[in-house]
Design a protein around this motif. Structure first.
Motif, PDB file in Angstrom:
ATOM      1  N   LEU A 123       7.365  21.700  -4.840  1.00 30.32           N
ATOM      2  CA  LEU A 123       6.917  23.043  -5.210  1.00 30.32           C
ATOM      3  C   LEU A 123       6.475  23.075  -6.667  1.00 30.32           C
ATOM      4  O   LEU A 123       5.462  23.702  -7.006  1.00 30.32           O
ATOM      5  N   GLN A 124       7.217  22.390  -7.531  1.00 28.14           N
ATOM      6  CA  GLN A 124       6.849  22.333  -8.950  1.00 28.14           C
ATOM      7  C   GLN A 124       5.491  21.675  -9.140  1.00 28.14           C
ATOM      8  O   GLN A 124       4.672  22.114  -9.940  1.00 28.14           O
ATOM      9  N   VAL A 125       5.234  20.608  -8.375  1.00 25.49           N
ATOM     10  CA  VAL A 125       3.939  19.924  -8.458  1.00 25.49           C
ATOM     11  C   VAL A 125       2.822  20.873  -8.027  1.00 25.49           C
ATOM     12  O   VAL A 125       1.775  20.969  -8.669  1.00 25.49           O
ATOM     13  N   GLN A 126       3.041  21.606  -6.915  1.00 21.99           N
ATOM     14  CA  GLN A 126       2.026  22.537  -6.427  1.00 21.99           C
ATOM     15  C   GLN A 126       1.745  23.643  -7.451  1.00 21.99           C
ATOM     16  O   GLN A 126       0.598  24.050  -7.655  1.00 21.99           O
ATOM     17  N   GLN A 127       2.789  24.127  -8.118  1.00 27.43           N
ATOM     18  CA  GLN A 127       2.605  25.174  -9.120  1.00 27.43           C
ATOM     19  C   GLN A 127       1.796  24.680 -10.290  1.00 27.43           C
ATOM     20  O   GLN A 127       0.918  25.379 -10.827  1.00 27.43           O
ATOM     21  N   VAL A 128       2.054  23.426 -10.714  1.00 23.23           N
ATOM     22  CA  VAL A 128       1.285  22.845 -11.823  1.00 23.23           C
ATOM     23  C   VAL A 128      -0.164  22.684 -11.431  1.00 23.23           C
ATOM     24  O   VAL A 128      -1.093  23.011 -12.203  1.00 23.23           O
ATOM     25  N   GLU A 129      -0.402  22.196 -10.201  1.00 28.33           N
ATOM     26  CA  GLU A 129      -1.789  21.988  -9.733  1.00 28.33           C
ATOM     27  C   GLU A 129      -2.515  23.324  -9.636  1.00 28.33           C
ATOM     28  O   GLU A 129      -3.690  23.432  -9.962  1.00 28.33           O
ATOM     29  N   THR A 130      -1.813  24.378  -9.163  1.00 30.64           N
ATOM     30  CA  THR A 130      -2.445  25.698  -9.036  1.00 30.64           C
ATOM     31  C   THR A 130      -2.797  26.261 -10.406  1.00 30.64           C
ATOM     32  O   THR A 130      -3.895  26.801 -10.613  1.00 30.64           O
ATOM     33  N   ALA A 131      -1.893  26.103 -11.377  1.00 30.96           N
ATOM     34  CA  ALA A 131      -2.153  26.583 -12.734  1.00 30.96           C
ATOM     35  C   ALA A 131      -3.310  25.858 -13.373  1.00 30.96           C
ATOM     36  O   ALA A 131      -4.139  26.437 -14.092  1.00 30.96           O
ATOM     37  N   ALA A 146       0.838  -1.211   0.000  1.00 28.64           N
ATOM     38  CA  ALA A 146       0.000   0.000   0.000  1.00 28.64           C
ATOM     39  C   ALA A 146       0.869   1.256   0.000  1.00 28.64           C
ATOM     40  O   ALA A 146       0.532   2.262  -0.641  1.00 28.64           O
ATOM     41  N   VAL A 147       2.016   1.191   0.682  1.00 31.00           N
ATOM     42  CA  VAL A 147       2.953   2.319   0.693  1.00 31.00           C
ATOM     43  C   VAL A 147       3.532   2.529  -0.704  1.00 31.00           C
ATOM     44  O   VAL A 147       3.634   3.663  -1.192  1.00 31.00           O
ATOM     45  N   ILE A 148       3.908   1.438  -1.374  1.00 25.71           N
ATOM     46  CA  ILE A 148       4.439   1.544  -2.735  1.00 25.71           C
ATOM     47  C   ILE A 148       3.392   2.144  -3.676  1.00 25.71           C
ATOM     48  O   ILE A 148       3.697   3.010  -4.496  1.00 25.71           O
ATOM     49  N   GLN A 149       2.144   1.694  -3.557  1.00 20.26           N
ATOM     50  CA  GLN A 149       1.081   2.229  -4.417  1.00 20.26           C
ATOM     51  C   GLN A 149       0.874   3.717  -4.163  1.00 20.26           C
ATOM     52  O   GLN A 149       0.673   4.495  -5.109  1.00 20.26           O
ATOM     53  N   ALA A 150       0.945   4.133  -2.897  1.00 18.53           N
ATOM     54  CA  ALA A 150       0.791   5.559  -2.577  1.00 18.53           C
ATOM     55  C   ALA A 150       1.955   6.364  -3.151  1.00 18.53           C
ATOM     56  O   ALA A 150       1.760   7.457  -3.707  1.00 18.53           O
ATOM     57  N   LEU A 151       3.164   5.817  -3.039  1.00 13.96           N
ATOM     58  CA  LEU A 151       4.330   6.501  -3.613  1.00 13.96           C
ATOM     59  C   LEU A 151       4.194   6.645  -5.122  1.00 13.96           C
ATOM     60  O   LEU A 151       4.441   7.718  -5.688  1.00 13.96           O
ATOM     61  N   GLN A 152       3.801   5.564  -5.791  1.00 14.19           N
ATOM     62  CA  GLN A 152       3.659   5.605  -7.247  1.00 14.19           C
ATOM     63  C   GLN A 152       2.593   6.610  -7.666  1.00 14.19           C
ATOM     64  O   GLN A 152       2.760   7.329  -8.656  1.00 14.19           O
ATOM     65  N   ALA A 153       1.509   6.667  -6.898  1.00 15.93           N
ATOM     66  CA  ALA A 153       0.424   7.598  -7.229  1.00 15.93           C
ATOM     67  C   ALA A 153       0.882   9.045  -7.097  1.00 15.93           C
ATOM     68  O   ALA A 153       0.621   9.878  -7.974  1.00 15.93           O
ATOM     69  N   VAL A 211       5.851   3.257   8.226  1.00 20.41           N
ATOM     70  CA  VAL A 211       5.326   4.263   7.300  1.00 20.41           C
ATOM     71  C   VAL A 211       3.928   3.863   6.828  1.00 20.41           C
ATOM     72  O   VAL A 211       3.663   2.689   6.530  1.00 20.41           O
ATOM     73  N   SER A 212       3.037   4.837   6.740  1.00 20.60           N
ATOM     74  CA  SER A 212       1.676   4.601   6.248  1.00 20.60           C
ATOM     75  C   SER A 212       1.475   5.349   4.934  1.00 20.60           C
ATOM     76  O   SER A 212       2.162   6.340   4.665  1.00 20.60           O
ATOM     77  N   PRO A 213       0.521   4.909   4.111  1.00 18.83           N
ATOM     78  CA  PRO A 213       0.234   5.630   2.862  1.00 18.83           C
ATOM     79  C   PRO A 213      -0.130   7.094   3.110  1.00 18.83           C
ATOM     80  O   PRO A 213       0.206   7.971   2.315  1.00 18.83           O
ATOM     81  N   GLN A 214      -0.797   7.356   4.241  1.00 23.73           N
ATOM     82  CA  GLN A 214      -1.215   8.725   4.534  1.00 23.73           C
ATOM     83  C   GLN A 214      -0.035   9.661   4.804  1.00 23.73           C
ATOM     84  O   GLN A 214      -0.140  10.877   4.652  1.00 23.73           O
ATOM     85  N   GLY A 215       1.098   9.090   5.220  1.00 20.51           N
ATOM     86  CA  GLY A 215       2.251   9.921   5.536  1.00 20.51           C
ATOM     87  C   GLY A 215       3.169  10.203   4.361  1.00 20.51           C
ATOM     88  O   GLY A 215       4.129  10.973   4.486  1.00 20.51           O
ATOM     89  N   PRO A 259       2.785  11.956   1.385  1.00 20.83           N
ATOM     90  CA  PRO A 259       2.928  13.331   0.867  1.00 20.83           C
ATOM     91  C   PRO A 259       3.888  14.182   1.695  1.00 20.83           C
ATOM     92  O   PRO A 259       4.710  14.917   1.145  1.00 20.83           O
ATOM     93  N   ALA A 260       3.812  14.083   3.026  1.00 23.12           N
ATOM     94  CA  ALA A 260       4.691  14.890   3.883  1.00 23.12           C
ATOM     95  C   ALA A 260       6.143  14.466   3.733  1.00 23.12           C
ATOM     96  O   ALA A 260       7.052  15.312   3.727  1.00 23.12           O
ATOM     97  N   LEU A 261       6.399  13.161   3.591  1.00 24.55           N
ATOM     98  CA  LEU A 261       7.773  12.687   3.429  1.00 24.55           C
ATOM     99  C   LEU A 261       8.353  13.131   2.093  1.00 24.55           C
ATOM    100  O   LEU A 261       9.529  13.523   2.008  1.00 24.55           O
ATOM    101  N   LEU A 262       7.550  13.087   1.040  1.00 30.14           N
ATOM    102  CA  LEU A 262       8.019  13.543  -0.269  1.00 30.14           C
ATOM    103  C   LEU A 262       8.346  15.035  -0.245  1.00 30.14           C
ATOM    104  O   LEU A 262       9.346  15.469  -0.810  1.00 30.14           O
ATOM    105  N   GLU A 263       7.506  15.795   0.422  1.00 29.58           N
ATOM    106  CA  GLU A 263       7.745  17.237   0.500  1.00 29.58           C
ATOM    107  C   GLU A 263       9.005  17.542   1.312  1.00 29.58           C
ATOM    108  O   GLU A 263       9.747  18.476   1.011  1.00 29.58           O
ATOM    109  N   ARG A 264       9.263  16.719   2.343  1.00 31.72           N
ATOM    110  CA  ARG A 264      10.442  16.927   3.182  1.00 31.72           C
ATOM    111  C   ARG A 264      11.733  16.666   2.417  1.00 31.72           C
ATOM    112  O   ARG A 264      12.707  17.421   2.541  1.00 31.72           O
TER     113      ARG A 264
END
Length: 201
Positions: A190-198, A127-134, A172-176, A178-183
């Motif tokens: 930041l690039q992902v957030q800019q694309v989503e905002t645009a 489930a962690v791998i699937q969350a990472l891939q997503a 590690v859980s799937p819910q955690g 996003p925070a680990l990737l951002e860290r």
């Protein structure tokens, strides 16, 4: 035998892939590479073997990380690999391109290693791998997830390691994710957030 008689020393290496070596039963379980003037051979974790058999050819540049196990009493050592990645770079770029300075706008290269041994899988590694891939689907292609063999401490799994930071996390859980990737990959995040905002504007 005293624990002090055996030492596990983490290592990183980059060199030229020479080929695979068989064990005593004839199964290809070892990877042979050259770094400088020296030649090494290390055991490949089972989850990595089939992909490496398909993707590597002699002469390829590879980045390797793992542990060097030293038996001080017997005077023996063996190399156990946990991370093998082909280096995709042109000869000109490899010779002339400087490394990106911290904080530069160049996307950071990285690998997220996830233990795929049975204990970690029972505790939710898939489930962690699937969350990472997503989540990584929206990140630059320089960041990817890779399943590996046992990282030890399976009772606290799923175990995950973020490279190049060498930061290890247990439970590690799937819910955690996003925070680990951002860290560990803040510029890419930041690039992902800019694309989503645009896209939403």
């Amino acid at each position: 035998m005293s624990k002090l008689a055996k030492q596990r020393i983490p290592f990183e290496s980059e060199g030229r892939f020479l080929g695979f070596l068989p064990d005593k039963d004839g199964k290809l379980k070892y990877l042979r590479w050259q770094a400088g003037a020296e030649v090494f051979a290390g055991k490949i974790p089972k989850p990595l073997r089939s992909e490496l058999y398909r993707s590597l050819k002699p002469g390829d540049r590879v980045q390797i990380a793992g542990e060097r196990e030293v038996d001080l009493l017997k005077g023996r050592e063996k190399w156990v690999l946990c991370h093998v990645v082909p280096v995709q770079a042109s000869p000109v770029a490899a010779m002339s391109s400087p490394k990106a300075a911290p904080g530069s706008e160049e996307a950071r290269k990285g690998v997220v290693l996830v233990c795929q041994k049975s204990d970690c899988c029972r505790r939710g590694a898939m489930a962690v791998i699937q969350a990472l891939q997503a989540h990584l689907a929206a990140y630059p292609e320089t960041i990817r997830v890779q399943g590996v063999g046992c990282m030890k401490d399976c009772k606290r799994g799923p175990n995950v390691v973020f490279l190049p930071d060498k930061a290890r996390y247990s439970g590690v859980s799937p819910q955690g994710i996003p925070a680990l990737l951002e860290r560990h990959f803040p510029i890419a995040s930041l690039q992902v957030q800019q694309v989503e905002t645009a896209a939403s504007s």
